[in-house]
Design an enzyme around this catalytic site. Structure first.
Site, short mmCIF file in Angstrom:
data_model
loop_
_atom_site.label_atom_id
_atom_site.label_comp_id
_atom_site.label_asym_id
_atom_site.label_seq_id
_atom_site.Cartn_x
_atom_site.Cartn_y
_atom_site.Cartn_z
N ASP A 52 0.27 -7.72 1.63
CA ASP A 52 0.59 -6.29 1.68
C ASP A 52 2.10 -6.07 1.68
OD1 ASP A 52 0.08 -3.57 1.66
OD2 ASP A 52 0.01 -3.41 3.84
N SER B 160 4.77 2.76 7.70
CA SER B 160 4.49 1.62 6.84
C SER B 160 5.71 1.20 6.05
CB SER B 160 3.37 1.96 5.84
OG SER B 160 2.13 1.56 6.33
N HIS C 271 0.81 -1.22 0.00
CA HIS C 271 0.00 0.00 0.00
C HIS C 271 0.85 1.27 0.00
CE1 HIS C 271 0.41 -0.20 4.52
NE2 HIS C 271 0.41 1.12 4.38
#
Length: 514
Positions: A162, A257, A132
Site C-alpha cells: 500500500d 493516509s 490507496h
C-alpha cells in the site's frame, strides 16, 4: 456488540491551509543513489535547528517544526471512467455513511474527489504516500505547507505494501529525514503529521503501542466476509500483501493516509495508513507502514519502475493463529509451520522441508507471519537471509538465497505464446510517435495508442486512446516490430508497460499472460 472495523484513511476534499515556511538547499544528487544516501548529504550540511521550549523532557516542538513543512496535502480527482458503472458504490459512502448518514449518490459522470497526505523525501520533489490515496486518480494536486500548489505524477505504486511514489516538479524542497523503524520501541513517543478531515498540517502525539501488526487489511475484496470499512479507491486485492504495521495511539483520522509517523528527533519511522474503529474515525488505534520496508519499495520504484521481490519459497501456517495451529495439529503458539516447499527454491536448496517450523529470522524470534514477511520484503532476489527452523525437537540455522518468485518462474517457463497471440491479448492498436508528440511528452521513443478493443488488456485496465507507451518489459519501443520483440521477453509470465497517459501522468502497468 458492534463490530470493529479497519479503515484506510482517505478523506473528503476541503478545509483551510496552514501557514509555515522552511528554507532548504538542494544538493547535487547521483541518479544511482538511494533516497537515504541522498538525504545523508543533505543533512550533513543542513542540521535541524535547536528549539527552546519549556515543555519538559517530552518536547515535541523541534520535531514538529522540522517535519511539518515537508508533509503535503494531496487532493485526488476520479473521472467517470475510473468510477465504473452505476452498480459501483460511492467511493466515500463506505467510510462516511455510518458517521454522517446516507448521502444522495451523485450522477455517474460527476468527478469524485478525495484527499490524503504525503511526505517529501527528496529535495527534487519525490513524495511517498499510500497506494490507496492515488490509485486510479485522474488528477493529483499537491499543496505544500507554504500554500504552493503542484500537479503530481505517479512514478509507481506497490499494492502489496500500500505504498506509492509520486513526484512534483520543484527544487529546494523541505524533506523529512528517513529514520530506522527497527530501532522503534514499544512505549516511545511518536508524532503523527498529516491532514485529517482536511485540517492541514495537523500534529498529534502518542506512543508506539505495538510493532509487527498483521491486520490482513491490504488486498481484501469487498466480497469477502470481513470487518473492514473501506473507500472504493482503497488498495486492490493482492495475493502477496506484506503487513507489519507499527501501532500507535497518536490521533490519526481520515485524511491522514500517507502522512508521517516520526520520532521525537523528527525522523520518519512510518507512513500512516489505517485505523481500527467502530465509527470510521479515531478511537486510539492507528497503524503505520514501517519506513525500513518503505525504503526498499520506494528505491525499487524509482530505479526499476516496479518492486523486485525475492521469495523464500515456502507456504506456511501461522501458529500464532489458534485455528491454523489446530489445523496442523501443533500446540505451539508461535512460529510458522511449513506446509509446502517449492522445488528449486532457496528454501528447498537450504534443506527446509514440509513439517519444519520456522522459529527465527536473522536471529529474531518469529512470533507470526509478519515477522518473516516484513524482513523478506526488504530484500532483493539473490540476497541471503538467515532462517532458523525446528525439526525433531532440534533447531537448525541456514542461509536461504531468495529467488525471484519460484512458483511464477516455473509457470513462466511453460509459457510459449507467440508474439501474435500476446499482441492480440493487448487489444490495442499503435502508431510510432511523431516528433511533435515526442516533444510534448519529453520522450525519445514510444508509440501512441490509436485504438482500444473491448475485452483486451488495455480495455480491462482502462488505458485510453492517446496513451503513450515508452517501454515494454523494460525495452524501448518505437514500432509494432519493437512491440512484438519486447512482449515475448516476459517477466515472470507478465508484460510490464511503462508510459504516459494523455494528460502526461506517468504510469506503470502489469499484464499477466498465463
Amino acid at each position: 456488540m458492534r463490530k470493529i472495523g479497519l479503515t484506510l484513511l482517505t478523506a473528503f476534499v476541503g478545509g483551510a491551509m496552514a501557514l509555515g515556511t522552511y528554507k532548504v538547499f538542494e544538493k547535487k544528487e547521483a541518479d544511482n543513489m538511494t533516497f537515504e544516501q541522498r538525504q545523508g548529504a543533505y543533512f550533513a550540511s543542513n542540521r535541524m535547528p535547536a528549539v527552546t521550549s519549556s515543555a519538559g523532557t517530552e518536547d515535541f516542538t523541534q520535531a514538529a517544526a522540522a517535519v511539518t513543512p515537508a508533509v503535503v496535502y494531496i487532493r485526488t480527482t476520479y473521472s467517470s471512467s475510473s468510477q465504473g458503472s452505476d452498480s459501483r458504490r460511492d467511493p466515500f459512502e463506505d467510510l462516511f455513511g455510518e458517521m454522517f448518514g446516507q448521502r444522495s449518490r451523485p450522477q455517474q459522470r460527476t468527478p469524485q474527489r478525495a484527499s490524503g497526505s504525503g511526505v517529501i523525501i527528496s529535495t527534487d520533489g519525490y513524495i511517498v504516500t499510500n497506494n490507496h490515496v492515488v490509485e486510479k486518480a485522474s488528477d493529483i494536486d499537491v499543496t505544500m505547507n507554504d500554500h504552493r500548489h503542484f500537479k503530481a505524477k505517479v512514478i509507481g505504486t506497490d499494492p502489496n505494501t500500500d505504498l506509492a511514489l509520486i513526484k512534483i516538479t520543484a527544487t529546494n524542497l523541505p524533506i523529512v529525514k528517513l529514520g530506522n523503524s527497527d530501532d522503534v520501541r514499544v512505549g516511545e513517543w511518536v508524532l503523527a503529521v498529516g491532514n485529517p478531515f482536511n485540517l492541514t498540517s495537523t500534529v498529534t502525539a502518542g506512543i508506539v503501542s505495538a510493532k509487527g501488526r498483521g491486520l490482513n487489511l491490504i488486498g481484501r475484496s469487498d466480497e469477502e466476509e470481513n470487518p473492514f470499512n473501506r473507500t472504493q479507491n482503497a488498495a486492490p486485492r493482492v495475493n502477496r500483501a506484506i503487513e507489519s504495521f507499527i501501532q500507535t495511539d497518536a490521533a490519526i483520522n481520515p485524511g491522514n493516509s500517507g502522512g508521517a509517523l516520526v520520532n521525537t528527533r523528527g525522523e520518519l519511522v512510518g507512513i500512516n495508513s489505517a485505523i481500527a474503529s467502530h465509527t470510521g474515525s479515531y478511537e486510539g488505534y492507528g497503524f503505520a507502514i514501517p519506513i525500513n520496508l518503505a525504503k526498499k519499495v520506494l528505491n525499487d520504484i524509482e530505479h526499476f519502475g516496479s518492486v523486485k521481490r525475492g521469495y523464500v519459497g515456502v507456504s506456511f501456517s501461522d501458529l500464532s493463529d489458534p485455528d491454523q495451529a489446530a489445523a496442523v495439529k501443533s500446540d505451539r503458539g508461535s512460529g510458522l509451520f511449513v506446509n509446502d516447499v517449492i522445488a528449486g527454491s532457496g528454501a528447498a536448496q537450504a534443506g527446509i522441508k514440509t513439517g519444519d517450523i520456522i522459529t527465527k529470522v536473522e536471529g529474531n524470534t518469529v512470533n507470526e507471519s509478519s515477522d518473516l514477511q516484513e524482513r523478506v520484503g526488504r530484500l532483493q532476489p539473490g540476497d541471503k537471509i538467515s532462517l532458523t527452523y525446528l525439526r525433531g525437537g532440534a533447531e537448525k540455522t541456514v542461509n536461504v538465497t531468495l529467488h525471484a518468485d519460484a512458483a511464477l518462474a516455473n509457470r513462466t517457463a511453460a509459457v510459449s505464446k507467440s508474439a501474435e497471440e500476446l499482441y492480440n491479448k493487448l487489444g490495442a492498436g499503435f502508431q510510432p510517435l511523431t516528433p511533435a508528440q515526442k516533444a510534448k511528452f519529453h520522450v525519445n521513443s514510444g508509440v501512441v495508442v490509436t485504438q482500444v478493443r473491448q475485452g483486451g488488456f488495455f480495455d480491462d485496465t482502462e488505458i485510453p486512446v492517446g496513451t503513450v507507451i515508452t517501454n515494454i518489459n523494460k525495452q524501448p519501443v518505437n514500432s509494432t516490430a519493437d512491440i512484438d520483440k519486447a512482449i515475448t521477453n516476459l517477466y515472470n509470465g507478465q508484460i510490464i508497460l511503462q508510459g504516459y497517459y494523455p494528460d502526461g501522468t506517468r504510469f506503470n502497468s502489469t499484464f499477466d499472460v498465463r
